[in-house]
Design an enzyme around this catalytic site. Structure first.
Site, PDB file in Angstrom:
ATOM      1  N   GLY A  48       0.845  -1.188   0.000  1.00 33.06           N
ATOM      2  CA  GLY A  48       0.000   0.000   0.000  1.00 33.06           C
ATOM      3  C   GLY A  48       0.878   1.234   0.000  1.00 33.06           C
ATOM      4  O   GLY A  48       1.890   1.277  -0.688  1.00 33.06           O
ATOM      5  N   CYS A  49       0.527   2.200   0.782  1.00 29.57           N
ATOM      6  CA  CYS A  49       1.282   3.449   0.855  1.00 29.57           C
ATOM      7  C   CYS A  49       2.708   3.193   1.345  1.00 29.57           C
ATOM      8  O   CYS A  49       2.903   2.572   2.389  1.00 29.57           O
ATOM      9  CB  CYS A  49       0.569   4.399   1.810  1.00 29.57           C
ATOM     10  SG  CYS A  49       1.480   5.896   2.155  1.00 29.57           S
ATOM     11  N   PHE A  50       3.685   3.700   0.615  1.00 30.93           N
ATOM     12  CA  PHE A  50       5.070   3.451   1.024  1.00 30.93           C
ATOM     13  C   PHE A  50       5.443   4.147   2.317  1.00 30.93           C
ATOM     14  O   PHE A  50       6.359   3.727   3.005  1.00 30.93           O
ATOM     15  CB  PHE A  50       6.078   3.741  -0.083  1.00 30.93           C
ATOM     16  CG  PHE A  50       5.995   5.059  -0.803  1.00 30.93           C
ATOM     17  CD1 PHE A  50       5.513   6.221  -0.226  1.00 30.93           C
ATOM     18  CD2 PHE A  50       6.439   5.121  -2.124  1.00 30.93           C
ATOM     19  CE1 PHE A  50       5.469   7.410  -0.920  1.00 30.93           C
ATOM     20  CE2 PHE A  50       6.408   6.318  -2.831  1.00 30.93           C
ATOM     21  CZ  PHE A  50       5.913   7.467  -2.227  1.00 30.93           C
ATOM     22  N   TRP A  51       4.740   5.203   2.686  1.00 32.03           N
ATOM     23  CA  TRP A  51       5.019   5.867   3.958  1.00 32.03           C
ATOM     24  C   TRP A  51       4.814   4.882   5.112  1.00 32.03           C
ATOM     25  O   TRP A  51       5.592   4.845   6.053  1.00 32.03           O
ATOM     26  CB  TRP A  51       4.109   7.064   4.176  1.00 32.03           C
ATOM     27  CG  TRP A  51       4.236   8.177   3.193  1.00 32.03           C
ATOM     28  CD1 TRP A  51       5.299   8.461   2.375  1.00 32.03           C
ATOM     29  CD2 TRP A  51       3.250   9.169   2.932  1.00 32.03           C
ATOM     30  NE1 TRP A  51       5.018   9.564   1.620  1.00 32.03           N
ATOM     31  CE2 TRP A  51       3.774  10.029   1.944  1.00 32.03           C
ATOM     32  CE3 TRP A  51       1.986   9.416   3.436  1.00 32.03           C
ATOM     33  CZ2 TRP A  51       3.059  11.130   1.461  1.00 32.03           C
ATOM     34  CZ3 TRP A  51       1.284  10.497   2.949  1.00 32.03           C
ATOM     35  CH2 TRP A  51       1.822  11.355   1.977  1.00 32.03           C
ATOM     36  N   CYS A  52       3.739   4.081   5.022  1.00 33.49           N
ATOM     37  CA  CYS A  52       3.433   3.107   6.072  1.00 33.49           C
ATOM     38  C   CYS A  52       4.492   2.015   6.137  1.00 33.49           C
ATOM     39  O   CYS A  52       4.999   1.695   7.217  1.00 33.49           O
ATOM     40  CB  CYS A  52       2.075   2.447   5.805  1.00 33.49           C
ATOM     41  SG  CYS A  52       0.665   3.554   5.846  1.00 33.49           S
TER      42      CYS A  52
END
Length: 182
Positions: free
Chosen positions: A16-20
């Protein structure tokens, strides 16, 4: 049968989101570095705007460098599968699109075998109620995301998205994987 990989290794994970994903693995013992970027698409040197529009075929992912003498790939996979939903096609929570797909880009046949066996064990143990849709794909290219996307949570932890989406993942990580954390 579990193979033992030694020394420094690299694998590419899209959850999913690479920040996570980057925030989760920044807390893990044996992780040498993680970088947010893009992999699995057809366009060279994509930018965030293009990837978010879903026109490049890339997934938001991280390049994960780790010391296999400190943490094995099975432990990394356990964290990866516990901190995102590998059963939703092209979606993680409110993030929808092929860029948010669950994918593992392996760098050698040994990694592929470990990943395949790990997923088979998850299926055999019925860990998830729905089928796992995580892509297992040979690594081809990784494009580093723009500087503002690197260490995003660390630099923006008070932002709404971080506190609503990433902080709960980090709390879960802390409760479930204490022995693997820094």
């Amino acid at each position: 049968l579990r193979k033992k990989m030694n020394g420094n290794q690299t694998i590419y994970l899209a959850g999913g989101c690479f920040w996570c994903t980057e925030a989760v693995f920044s807390k893990v013992k044996g992780v040498l570095a993680s970088y947010s970027g893009y992999s699995g698409g057809s366009i060279k040197n994509p930018c965030y705007r293009e990837v978010c529009q879903g026109i490049t075929g890339h997934a938001e992912c991280i390049k994960l460098e780790y010391d296999a003498d400190v943490i094995n790939l099975n432990s990394i996979l356990a964290i990866f599968f516990a901190t995102h939903d590998p059963t939703t096609l092209n979606r993680q929570g409110y993030d929808i699109g092929t860029q948010y797909r669950s994918a593992i880009f392996y760098t050698n046949e040994e990694q592929k075998e470990i990943v395949t066996n790990f997923i088979s064990e998850l299926v055999d143990q019925a860990v998830f109620e729905k089928p796992i849709v995580t892509e297992i794909t040979p690594f081809e290219a990784f494009y580093l995301a723009e500087p503002e996307h690197q260490k995003y949570y660390e630099l923006n932890s008070n932002e709404r998205y971080c506190s609503a989406v990433i902080s709960p993942k980090l709390n879960y990580l802390k409760n479930q994987f204490t022995d693997l954390l820094l």
